[in-house]
Design a protein around this motif. Sequence first.
Motif, PDB file in Angstrom:
ATOM      1  N   VAL A 177       0.838  -1.206   0.000  1.00 51.19           N
ATOM      2  CA  VAL A 177       0.000   0.000   0.000  1.00 51.19           C
ATOM      3  C   VAL A 177       0.868   1.249   0.000  1.00 51.19           C
ATOM      4  O   VAL A 177       0.647   2.187  -0.789  1.00 51.19           O
ATOM      5  N   PHE A 178       1.873   1.288   0.867  1.00 54.54           N
ATOM      6  CA  PHE A 178       2.724   2.477   0.962  1.00 54.54           C
ATOM      7  C   PHE A 178       3.506   2.705  -0.333  1.00 54.54           C
ATOM      8  O   PHE A 178       3.606   3.836  -0.822  1.00 54.54           O
ATOM      9  N   LEU A 179       4.055   1.658  -0.886  1.00 50.84           N
ATOM     10  CA  LEU A 179       4.887   1.816  -2.080  1.00 50.84           C
ATOM     11  C   LEU A 179       4.059   2.062  -3.333  1.00 50.84           C
ATOM     12  O   LEU A 179       4.518   2.747  -4.258  1.00 50.84           O
ATOM     13  N   ALA A 180       2.851   1.488  -3.391  1.00 51.78           N
ATOM     14  CA  ALA A 180       2.007   1.714  -4.562  1.00 51.78           C
ATOM     15  C   ALA A 180       1.599   3.182  -4.683  1.00 51.78           C
ATOM     16  O   ALA A 180       1.350   3.676  -5.787  1.00 51.78           O
ATOM     17  N   LYS A 181       1.522   3.880  -3.556  1.00 48.31           N
ATOM     18  CA  LYS A 181       1.157   5.296  -3.568  1.00 48.31           C
ATOM     19  C   LYS A 181       2.379   6.203  -3.683  1.00 48.31           C
ATOM     20  O   LYS A 181       2.218   7.423  -3.847  1.00 48.31           O
TER      21      LYS A 181
END
Length: 268
Positions: free
Chosen positions: A208-212
């Motif tokens: 989630v953090f890296l996709a954003k």
Amino acid sequence: MTSLDKPTTEDTSADDARAVTEAALFEAFGGVRGMVETVLPGLLFVSIYTVNKDLHMSAIAALAVSLVLVVVRLAMKDTVKHAFSGVFGVGFGVVFAMMTGNAKDFYLPGMLYTLGLALAYVITAMAGVPLIGLMLGPIFRENLSWRTRNPGRKKAYTKASYAWGLILLGKSAILFPLYWWADTTQLGWVLVALKIPPFLLAVYLTWVFLAKAPPPIDVFAEMEAEERAEKEREAARAAGTTDVAGPAAAGPEDVGRATTTGRHRRGS
């Protein structure tokens, strides 16, 4: 398909970023096979010990299945880092349990490793060098460029490291009291039950953090492009030197002959 139904360039790039992130996380943490290799030795140990309370048989079976997993990886010419980590973890557990004669000590090295890893995640995140970034940077081909050139990714790596650290600290907070108060089978089954869910939660939050986050800077592609540019500059310099050297190589007679010819033309 209407214009509203057509995917935009931003949507496509976002999907590509998510796909790259998923692939990198799958490679880093071993995927389904890595989870099986993590769970199977401990599951076999506690299953056998629950049935016959035989420490030696349980330990040998766990170590044997770890070695088999490594052999399978080698036979398939696949990466063995996850299987080897399992062998070392099981091996230390077997040594501890055999030395003390306490079957619960089979789990102690893994528990200490989990606690140490949790502290490493939190401390490195606080220090501005999040451990998850050090792990995933080479896989994303960005190395450490996120530290100085991509603050958005550094922030994402920091959040992910805190998530891993807090999740593993929570896991340790459950297991260590059980190590003192519960018997071997109770501790073993709880530990097996806590192998996969916390891991999946941490991986999901990392995704989630890296996709954003902004896309990684491919430093390997930059180096390759710089090498190509340098070769082109060298080729251009070599070609320029050859062009300049052509007229300069003409002898005095040629220069004089050209000058005389020019005078005759002007005279005519």
